[in-house]
Scaffold this motif. Structure first.
Motif, PDB file in Angstrom:
ATOM      1  N   TYR A 129       0.833  -1.201   0.000  1.00 37.87           N
ATOM      2  CA  TYR A 129       0.000   0.000   0.000  1.00 37.87           C
ATOM      3  C   TYR A 129       0.868   1.252   0.000  1.00 37.87           C
ATOM      4  CZ  TYR A 129      -3.611   3.286   1.718  1.00 37.87           C
ATOM      5  OH  TYR A 129      -4.464   4.349   1.887  1.00 37.87           O
ATOM      6  N   ASP A 130       1.962   1.237   0.750  1.00 36.70           N
ATOM      7  CA  ASP A 130       2.893   2.369   0.789  1.00 36.70           C
ATOM      8  C   ASP A 130       3.526   2.591  -0.585  1.00 36.70           C
ATOM      9  OD1 ASP A 130       4.227   4.465   2.222  1.00 36.70           O
ATOM     10  OD2 ASP A 130       6.026   3.208   2.296  1.00 36.70           O
ATOM     11  N   GLN A 131       3.894   1.506  -1.260  1.00 30.09           N
ATOM     12  CA  GLN A 131       4.445   1.626  -2.613  1.00 30.09           C
ATOM     13  C   GLN A 131       3.430   2.269  -3.556  1.00 30.09           C
ATOM     14  OE1 GLN A 131       7.725   1.589  -2.542  1.00 30.09           O
ATOM     15  NE2 GLN A 131       7.675   0.467  -4.457  1.00 30.09           N
ATOM     16  N   PHE A 139       6.287  11.357  -2.882  1.00 32.72           N
ATOM     17  CA  PHE A 139       6.884  11.104  -1.571  1.00 32.72           C
ATOM     18  C   PHE A 139       6.190  11.915  -0.490  1.00 32.72           C
ATOM     19  CE2 PHE A 139      10.378   9.828  -4.361  1.00 32.72           C
ATOM     20  CZ  PHE A 139      10.580   8.559  -3.874  1.00 32.72           C
ATOM     21  N   ASP A 140       6.164  11.359   0.712  1.00 31.68           N
ATOM     22  CA  ASP A 140       5.498  12.008   1.842  1.00 31.68           C
ATOM     23  C   ASP A 140       6.343  13.167   2.354  1.00 31.68           C
ATOM     24  OD1 ASP A 140       3.483  10.050   1.822  1.00 31.68           O
ATOM     25  OD2 ASP A 140       4.719   8.719   3.035  1.00 31.68           O
ATOM     26  N   VAL A 141       5.645  14.210   2.745  1.00 28.97           N
ATOM     27  CA  VAL A 141       6.313  15.336   3.379  1.00 28.97           C
ATOM     28  C   VAL A 141       6.489  15.055   4.869  1.00 28.97           C
ATOM     29  CG1 VAL A 141       6.150  17.817   3.833  1.00 28.97           C
ATOM     30  CG2 VAL A 141       5.302  16.883   1.673  1.00 28.97           C
ATOM     31  N   THR A 142       5.607  14.254   5.413  1.00 27.62           N
ATOM     32  CA  THR A 142       5.615  13.933   6.830  1.00 27.62           C
ATOM     33  C   THR A 142       5.430  12.427   7.022  1.00 27.62           C
ATOM     34  OG1 THR A 142       4.521  14.400   8.929  1.00 27.62           O
ATOM     35  CG2 THR A 142       3.135  14.376   6.976  1.00 27.62           C
ATOM     36  N   LEU A 143       5.687  11.957   8.226  1.00 24.95           N
ATOM     37  CA  LEU A 143       5.512  10.536   8.520  1.00 24.95           C
ATOM     38  C   LEU A 143       4.048  10.129   8.645  1.00 24.95           C
ATOM     39  CD1 LEU A 143       8.284   9.802  11.158  1.00 24.95           C
ATOM     40  CD2 LEU A 143       8.089   8.843   8.873  1.00 24.95           C
ATOM     41  N   GLU A 144       3.174  11.101   8.882  1.00 26.06           N
ATOM     42  CA  GLU A 144       1.766  10.798   9.110  1.00 26.06           C
ATOM     43  C   GLU A 144       1.033  10.634   7.782  1.00 26.06           C
ATOM     44  OE1 GLU A 144       3.237  13.492  10.596  1.00 26.06           O
ATOM     45  OE2 GLU A 144       3.487  12.636  12.578  1.00 26.06           O
ATOM     46  N   SER A 145       0.999   9.415   7.286  1.00 30.33           N
ATOM     47  CA  SER A 145       0.220   9.098   6.091  1.00 30.33           C
ATOM     48  C   SER A 145      -0.532   7.798   6.367  1.00 30.33           C
ATOM     49  CB  SER A 145       1.123   8.954   4.870  1.00 30.33           C
ATOM     50  OG  SER A 145       1.950   7.818   4.989  1.00 30.33           O
ATOM     51  N   ALA A 146      -1.510   7.518   5.536  1.00 31.37           N
ATOM     52  CA  ALA A 146      -2.314   6.308   5.742  1.00 31.37           C
ATOM     53  C   ALA A 146      -1.458   5.029   5.712  1.00 31.37           C
ATOM     54  CB  ALA A 146      -3.426   6.251   4.708  1.00 31.37           C
ATOM     55  N   HIS A 148       1.722   4.649   6.390  1.00 33.31           N
ATOM     56  CA  HIS A 148       2.616   4.611   7.550  1.00 33.31           C
ATOM     57  C   HIS A 148       1.850   4.290   8.825  1.00 33.31           C
ATOM     58  CE1 HIS A 148       5.726   7.242   5.265  1.00 33.31           C
ATOM     59  NE2 HIS A 148       5.789   5.963   4.925  1.00 33.31           N
ATOM     60  N   THR A 149       0.595   4.742   8.917  1.00 34.43           N
ATOM     61  CA  THR A 149      -0.243   4.361  10.044  1.00 34.43           C
ATOM     62  C   THR A 149      -0.486   2.856  10.035  1.00 34.43           C
ATOM     63  OG1 THR A 149      -1.305   6.532   9.987  1.00 34.43           O
ATOM     64  CG2 THR A 149      -2.463   4.767  11.170  1.00 34.43           C
ATOM     65  N   GLY A 150      -0.730   2.312   8.843  1.00 31.31           N
ATOM     66  CA  GLY A 150      -0.904   0.867   8.716  1.00 31.31           C
ATOM     67  C   GLY A 150       0.360   0.101   9.065  1.00 31.31           C
ATOM     68  N   LEU A 151       1.511   0.614   8.653  1.00 29.29           N
ATOM     69  CA  LEU A 151       2.781  -0.038   8.999  1.00 29.29           C
ATOM     70  C   LEU A 151       3.015   0.001  10.511  1.00 29.29           C
ATOM     71  CD1 LEU A 151       4.968   1.262   6.049  1.00 29.29           C
ATOM     72  CD2 LEU A 151       4.283  -1.108   6.455  1.00 29.29           C
ATOM     73  N   SER A 152       2.607   1.097  11.146  1.00 27.00           N
ATOM     74  CA  SER A 152       2.707   1.168  12.614  1.00 27.00           C
ATOM     75  C   SER A 152       1.790   0.139  13.267  1.00 27.00           C
ATOM     76  CB  SER A 152       2.340   2.566  13.108  1.00 27.00           C
ATOM     77  OG  SER A 152       3.259   3.517  12.628  1.00 27.00           O
ATOM     78  N   LEU A 153       0.594  -0.031  12.719  1.00 25.04           N
ATOM     79  CA  LEU A 153      -0.334  -1.043  13.224  1.00 25.04           C
ATOM     80  C   LEU A 153       0.270  -2.441  13.062  1.00 25.04           C
ATOM     81  CD1 LEU A 153      -3.199  -1.940  14.177  1.00 25.04           C
ATOM     82  CD2 LEU A 153      -3.795  -2.019  11.751  1.00 25.04           C
ATOM     83  N   ALA A 154       0.907  -2.697  11.920  1.00 29.18           N
ATOM     84  CA  ALA A 154       1.553  -3.987  11.687  1.00 29.18           C
ATOM     85  C   ALA A 154       2.654  -4.230  12.710  1.00 29.18           C
ATOM     86  CB  ALA A 154       2.129  -4.039  10.272  1.00 29.18           C
ATOM     87  N   ASP A 155       3.452  -3.193  12.977  1.00 32.56           N
ATOM     88  CA  ASP A 155       4.530  -3.343  13.956  1.00 32.56           C
ATOM     89  C   ASP A 155       3.973  -3.570  15.355  1.00 32.56           C
ATOM     90  OD1 ASP A 155       7.183  -3.463  14.811  1.00 32.56           O
ATOM     91  OD2 ASP A 155       7.187  -1.340  15.338  1.00 32.56           O
ATOM     92  N   MET A 156       2.932  -2.852  15.716  1.00 34.32           N
ATOM     93  CA  MET A 156       2.329  -3.037  17.044  1.00 34.32           C
ATOM     94  C   MET A 156       1.760  -4.447  17.190  1.00 34.32           C
ATOM     95  SD  MET A 156       2.513  -0.173  18.739  1.00 34.32           S
ATOM     96  CE  MET A 156       2.847   1.528  18.423  1.00 34.32           C
ATOM     97  N   THR A 157       1.131  -4.966  16.134  1.00 33.06           N
ATOM     98  CA  THR A 157       0.566  -6.310  16.189  1.00 33.06           C
ATOM     99  C   THR A 157       1.665  -7.344  16.370  1.00 33.06           C
ATOM    100  OG1 THR A 157      -1.213  -5.574  14.734  1.00 33.06           O
ATOM    101  CG2 THR A 157      -0.942  -7.942  14.988  1.00 33.06           C
ATOM    102  N   THR A 158       2.755  -7.197  15.619  1.00 36.34           N
ATOM    103  CA  THR A 158       3.884  -8.120  15.752  1.00 36.34           C
ATOM    104  C   THR A 158       4.493  -8.017  17.148  1.00 36.34           C
ATOM    105  OG1 THR A 158       4.334  -7.756  13.407  1.00 36.34           O
ATOM    106  CG2 THR A 158       6.035  -8.878  14.662  1.00 36.34           C
ATOM    107  N   LEU A 159       4.598  -6.807  17.663  1.00 39.41           N
ATOM    108  CA  LEU A 159       5.168  -6.595  18.991  1.00 39.41           C
ATOM    109  C   LEU A 159       4.284  -7.194  20.087  1.00 39.41           C
ATOM    110  CD1 LEU A 159       7.545  -5.332  20.482  1.00 39.41           C
ATOM    111  CD2 LEU A 159       6.260  -3.207  20.583  1.00 39.41           C
ATOM    112  N   VAL A 160       2.967  -7.057  19.970  1.00 37.40           N
ATOM    113  CA  VAL A 160       2.063  -7.662  20.955  1.00 37.40           C
ATOM    114  C   VAL A 160       2.187  -9.183  20.907  1.00 37.40           C
ATOM    115  CG1 VAL A 160      -0.379  -8.037  21.516  1.00 37.40           C
ATOM    116  CG2 VAL A 160       0.460  -5.733  21.102  1.00 37.40           C
ATOM    117  N   GLY A 161       2.334  -9.738  19.711  1.00 42.50           N
ATOM    118  CA  GLY A 161       2.562 -11.175  19.588  1.00 42.50           C
ATOM    119  C   GLY A 161       3.845 -11.601  20.275  1.00 42.50           C
ATOM    120  N   CYS A 162       4.908 -10.817  20.099  1.00 44.19           N
ATOM    121  CA  CYS A 162       6.199 -11.111  20.741  1.00 44.19           C
ATOM    122  C   CYS A 162       6.073 -11.052  22.263  1.00 44.19           C
ATOM    123  CB  CYS A 162       7.240 -10.126  20.241  1.00 44.19           C
ATOM    124  SG  CYS A 162       8.915 -10.435  20.836  1.00 44.19           S
ATOM    125  N   ILE A 163       5.406 -10.041  22.775  1.00 49.84           N
ATOM    126  CA  ILE A 163       5.209  -9.910  24.222  1.00 49.84           C
ATOM    127  C   ILE A 163       4.384 -11.086  24.753  1.00 49.84           C
ATOM    128  CG2 ILE A 163       4.068  -8.521  26.001  1.00 49.84           C
ATOM    129  CD1 ILE A 163       4.903  -6.040  24.303  1.00 49.84           C
TER     130      ILE A 163
END
Length: 181
Positions: A129-131, A139-146, A148-163
Protein backbone atom coordinates in the motif's frame (compact mmCIF):
# COMPACT_ATOMS: atom_id res chain seq x y z
CA UNK A 1 -6.37 -18.11 48.41
CA UNK A 2 -6.09 -21.05 46.07
CA UNK A 3 -5.57 -24.63 46.94
CA UNK A 4 -4.33 -27.29 44.60
CA UNK A 5 -5.69 -30.75 44.53
CA UNK A 6 -4.71 -33.81 42.61
CA UNK A 7 -7.79 -33.45 40.39
CA UNK A 8 -6.74 -29.99 39.10
CA UNK A 9 -3.20 -30.97 38.19
CA UNK A 10 -2.54 -31.76 34.56
CA UNK A 11 -1.91 -35.37 33.68
CA UNK A 12 1.69 -36.55 33.27
CA UNK A 13 1.12 -36.74 29.49
CA UNK A 14 -0.04 -33.11 29.43
CA UNK A 15 2.96 -32.07 31.54
CA UNK A 16 5.23 -33.84 29.07
CA UNK A 17 3.55 -31.98 26.19
CA UNK A 18 4.18 -28.67 27.94
CA UNK A 19 7.86 -29.55 28.49
CA UNK A 20 8.21 -30.76 24.91
CA UNK A 21 6.91 -27.48 23.43
CA UNK A 22 9.10 -25.19 25.56
CA UNK A 23 12.24 -25.30 23.33
CA UNK A 24 10.12 -24.74 20.21
CA UNK A 25 8.38 -21.74 21.76
CA UNK A 26 11.69 -20.35 23.05
CA UNK A 27 13.36 -20.61 19.62
CA UNK A 28 10.35 -19.05 17.91
CA UNK A 29 10.19 -16.31 20.54
CA UNK A 30 13.87 -15.47 20.10
CA UNK A 31 13.35 -15.30 16.33
CA UNK A 32 10.39 -12.98 16.85
CA UNK A 33 12.40 -10.81 19.26
CA UNK A 34 15.35 -10.59 16.85
CA UNK A 35 13.00 -9.60 14.05
CA UNK A 36 11.45 -6.86 16.19
CA UNK A 37 14.93 -5.51 16.94
CA UNK A 38 15.69 -5.45 13.19
CA UNK A 39 12.43 -3.62 12.52
CA UNK A 40 13.13 -1.12 15.31
CA UNK A 41 16.71 -0.43 14.16
CA UNK A 42 15.60 -0.15 10.53
CA UNK A 43 12.78 2.23 11.39
CA UNK A 44 15.05 4.55 13.38
CA UNK A 45 17.62 4.43 10.59
CA UNK A 46 14.92 5.10 7.96
CA UNK A 47 13.64 8.18 9.78
CA UNK A 48 17.19 9.51 10.03
CA UNK A 49 17.83 8.62 6.38
CA UNK A 50 14.83 10.67 5.25
CA UNK A 51 15.98 13.63 7.33
CA UNK A 52 19.56 13.49 6.01
CA UNK A 53 19.19 12.24 2.42
CA UNK A 54 15.54 12.95 1.73
CA UNK A 55 13.10 10.84 -0.26
CA UNK A 56 14.71 7.99 -2.12
CA UNK A 57 13.72 4.68 -3.67
CA UNK A 58 12.16 1.76 -1.85
CA UNK A 59 15.38 -0.24 -2.04
CA UNK A 60 17.41 1.69 0.51
CA UNK A 61 19.38 -0.04 3.24
CA UNK A 62 16.97 1.03 6.04
CA UNK A 63 13.92 -0.26 4.14
CA UNK A 64 15.65 -3.56 3.45
CA UNK A 65 16.46 -3.90 7.16
CA UNK A 66 12.87 -3.15 8.18
CA UNK A 67 11.28 -5.52 5.68
CA UNK A 68 13.80 -8.28 6.30
CA UNK A 69 12.86 -8.04 9.99
CA UNK A 70 9.18 -8.35 9.07
CA UNK A 71 9.97 -11.33 6.83
CA UNK A 72 11.98 -12.99 9.61
CA UNK A 73 9.05 -12.46 12.02
CA UNK A 74 6.68 -14.11 9.56
CA UNK A 75 9.00 -17.06 8.99
CA UNK A 76 9.56 -17.55 12.73
CA UNK A 77 5.83 -17.58 13.41
CA UNK A 78 5.13 -19.81 10.43
CA UNK A 79 7.71 -22.35 11.58
CA UNK A 80 6.12 -22.57 15.05
CA UNK A 81 2.58 -22.78 13.61
CA UNK A 82 3.56 -25.60 11.25
CA UNK A 83 5.46 -27.49 13.99
CA UNK A 84 2.53 -27.17 16.42
CA UNK A 85 0.09 -28.25 13.72
CA UNK A 86 2.18 -31.30 12.89
CA UNK A 87 2.46 -32.25 16.57
CA UNK A 88 -1.25 -31.70 17.21
CA UNK A 89 -2.17 -34.03 14.34
CA UNK A 90 -0.09 -36.93 15.62
CA UNK A 91 -2.31 -39.80 16.75
CA UNK A 92 -2.59 -39.95 20.52
CA UNK A 93 -0.56 -36.77 21.00
CA UNK A 94 -1.26 -35.06 24.32
CA UNK A 95 -2.68 -31.58 23.93
CA UNK A 96 -0.82 -28.50 25.12
CA UNK A 97 -3.22 -25.98 26.71
CA UNK A 98 -1.31 -23.04 25.18
CA UNK A 99 -1.87 -24.30 21.63
CA UNK A 100 -5.21 -23.23 20.15
CA UNK A 101 -6.88 -24.17 16.85
CA UNK A 102 -7.28 -21.57 14.11
CA UNK A 103 -9.09 -21.59 10.76
CA UNK A 104 -11.52 -24.36 11.67
CA UNK A 105 -8.85 -26.59 13.21
CA UNK A 106 -6.65 -26.40 10.12
CA UNK A 107 -3.69 -25.01 12.07
CA UNK A 108 -2.67 -25.04 15.74
CA UNK A 109 -0.45 -22.53 17.54
CA UNK A 110 -0.11 -20.36 20.64
CA UNK A 111 -1.96 -17.03 20.25
CA UNK A 112 1.28 -15.01 20.41
CA UNK A 113 2.64 -16.66 17.28
CA UNK A 114 -0.71 -16.20 15.56
CA UNK A 115 -0.62 -12.47 16.34
CA UNK A 116 3.02 -12.23 15.26
CA UNK A 117 2.19 -13.91 11.96
CA UNK A 118 -0.78 -11.60 11.39
CA UNK A 119 1.48 -8.62 12.10
CA UNK A 120 4.08 -9.87 9.62
CA UNK A 121 1.35 -10.32 7.00
CA UNK A 122 0.15 -6.79 7.67
CA UNK A 123 3.70 -5.56 7.02
CA UNK A 124 3.46 -7.02 3.53
CA UNK A 125 -0.02 -5.58 2.87
CA UNK A 126 0.78 -2.08 4.12
CA UNK A 127 4.23 -2.13 2.48
CA UNK A 128 2.53 -2.69 -0.88
CA UNK A 129 0.00 0.00 0.00
CA UNK A 130 2.89 2.37 0.79
CA UNK A 131 4.45 1.63 -2.61
CA UNK A 132 1.14 2.35 -4.35
CA UNK A 133 0.68 5.53 -2.30
CA UNK A 134 4.10 6.86 -3.30
CA UNK A 135 3.50 6.00 -6.94
CA UNK A 136 0.18 7.90 -6.96
CA UNK A 137 0.87 10.82 -4.59
CA UNK A 138 4.65 11.09 -4.60
CA UNK A 139 6.88 11.10 -1.57
CA UNK A 140 5.50 12.01 1.84
CA UNK A 141 6.31 15.34 3.38
CA UNK A 142 5.61 13.93 6.83
CA UNK A 143 5.51 10.54 8.52
CA UNK A 144 1.77 10.80 9.11
CA UNK A 145 0.22 9.10 6.09
CA UNK A 146 -2.31 6.31 5.74
CA UNK A 147 0.24 3.64 4.75
CA UNK A 148 2.62 4.61 7.55
CA UNK A 149 -0.24 4.36 10.04
CA UNK A 150 -0.90 0.87 8.72
CA UNK A 151 2.78 -0.04 9.00
CA UNK A 152 2.71 1.17 12.61
CA UNK A 153 -0.33 -1.04 13.22
CA UNK A 154 1.55 -3.99 11.69
CA UNK A 155 4.53 -3.34 13.96
CA UNK A 156 2.33 -3.04 17.04
CA UNK A 157 0.57 -6.31 16.19
CA UNK A 158 3.88 -8.12 15.75
CA UNK A 159 5.17 -6.59 18.99
CA UNK A 160 2.06 -7.66 20.96
CA UNK A 161 2.56 -11.17 19.59
CA UNK A 162 6.20 -11.11 20.74
CA UNK A 163 5.21 -9.91 24.22
CA UNK A 164 2.54 -12.62 24.41
CA UNK A 165 5.07 -15.32 23.48
CA UNK A 166 7.51 -14.19 26.15
CA UNK A 167 4.71 -13.97 28.72
CA UNK A 168 3.90 -17.60 27.91
CA UNK A 169 7.57 -18.54 28.26
CA UNK A 170 7.90 -16.78 31.63
CA UNK A 171 4.75 -18.43 32.97
CA UNK A 172 5.93 -21.82 31.75
CA UNK A 173 9.44 -21.51 33.11
CA UNK A 174 8.15 -20.18 36.45
CA UNK A 175 5.67 -23.03 36.77
CA UNK A 176 8.32 -25.55 35.72
CA UNK A 177 10.86 -24.29 38.28
CA UNK A 178 8.25 -23.96 41.07
CA UNK A 179 7.25 -27.63 40.92
CA UNK A 180 8.80 -29.92 43.49
CA UNK A 181 11.26 -32.41 42.06
Amino acid sequence: MTTSSASTRPSPAAQAAVRRELPLFAAGGLGLLASELLIFAGTIWDIQWHQDVGPDTFFTAPHLLVYSGAMFAGLSCLAVVLACTWRARQPGAPSDPAVVPILRRTFWAPPGFILGGIGASLWLVFGLYDQWWHRIYGFDVTLESAPHTGLSLADMTTLVGCISVFTLLVVRSTAHSARPA
